[in-house]
Enzyme design. Sequence first.
Site, short mmCIF file in Angstrom:
data_model
loop_
_atom_site.label_atom_id
_atom_site.label_comp_id
_atom_site.label_asym_id
_atom_site.label_seq_id
_atom_site.Cartn_x
_atom_site.Cartn_y
_atom_site.Cartn_z
NE ARG A 179 -2.63 1.07 3.49
CZ ARG A 179 -2.80 0.30 4.57
NH1 ARG A 179 -3.45 -0.84 4.50
NH2 ARG A 179 -2.31 0.66 5.73
CE LYS A 219 -6.57 16.55 -15.96
NZ LYS A 219 -6.90 17.60 -15.03
CG ASP A 272 -4.18 22.14 -9.21
OD1 ASP A 272 -3.33 21.81 -10.07
OD2 ASP A 272 -5.32 21.65 -9.17
CE1 TYR A 311 -10.70 19.68 -12.46
CE2 TYR A 311 -10.54 18.68 -10.29
CZ TYR A 311 -10.78 18.56 -11.65
OH TYR A 311 -11.09 17.34 -12.18
#
Length: 393
Positions: free
Chosen positions: A58, A208, A183, A111
């Site tokens: 994990r 992206k 961001d 966003y």
Amino acid sequence: MKKTMTKDTMLAHLGRKVATENRIINTPVFHASTITHKTLESWENRNRDLYKDMAYGRYGTPTSFALQEAMAEIEGGDRALLYPSGMAAIAASILAFVNAGDHILVCDVVYAPTRKYCDGVLTKLGVETTYFAPGIGAGIAELIRPNTKLVYVESPGTHTFEIQDIPAIAEAAHKAGCVVLHDNTWATPLYFDSFNKGVDVSIHAATKYVVGHSDAMLGIVVTKNEHFAPLSAVTSAMGYCVAPDDAYLGLRGLRTMSVRLKQHHKNGLAVAEWLEKRPEVSRVLHPALPGNPHHALWKRDFTGASGLFGVVLKDVPKPALAAMIEGLELFSIGASWGGYESLVTTCYPPRTVEAWNPEGPLLRLHIGLEDPADIIADLEAGFERMNKLKAAA
Ligand SMILES: *Cc1c(COP(=O)(O)O)cnc(C)c1O
């Protein structure tokens, strides 16, 4: 050697230790849940640095560690963590620095799903959000309260592409003891140097430009050492983890990110300049255009532009707009961006501080790696379809 490496060289060489040891070029995909130990001592000390030592699947394997190390170094941070999406990276980063009863400041041009997270999840947890205008600069000081813990910027703003004065905002935020989150998806570490501009925590929708091929979801957060502990605590407690195949795609994308971005910048600007001269266009929202109201700040703080920008058309009936967009051959209609292909969407950005009342429809264009002359020809044919229907209406 390391000190003189430019980012282009880093992109080609970082995160390849395990590969080199095995005499291959790319770090392999390590699929693992269980990590085994040879001694009891090793087992009992396995949780020292979860995201660096091999502790449990994990927390990552050498594939994710390689991407983390490469991203941290390219951006000039100390540590990086991976998330299953950009949105997960945002959610974890904000949660890491707030407690019930705290207040945060978020730019109005954030966003939209980040806004939803603040208004929904954070409200539920007793954290209050105040939105600020993108042009606020040092004026942010007036909005800071005794319980304000965090200032969140996103420059340029989603859909409307306002550049924020991050150094001025960060200076005021730091004076009040607030953490500054940014961001940095649009610029990537190549075109905006987060940590030298006052940012403490740099967030990327790596879906992206890092992945770059529209085939994986991935988030990456880069921090300095002093902000890593709260972030890793939340990340581990929330059980965030990334599949090694997706981490591999992130690493793979990173290798060509600089050449792709140069082309996106060049193509995007060429199309933006052409659009500016079209009679159908009211405004082009692209900070690298000299006439753009945010150009001076962009030029001061950024070293490039991506292929993503906005264009406000003059008012036009919906069927004429649909004819223009639906007939495009090189553009798909679809969310996300940062891949090698061109995309177009209509946008209706939610704003609560300064009203957004465009003269006509707002389109978001992602200009891909196609020849810009072909893209322009495609758009030109689109405008012809639009004008024909408009004249007939
Ligand atoms: C797409 C995007 C995100 C979210 O990333 P996902 O990987 O889609 O969750 C966050 N911020 C910006 C600016 C984005 O464009």
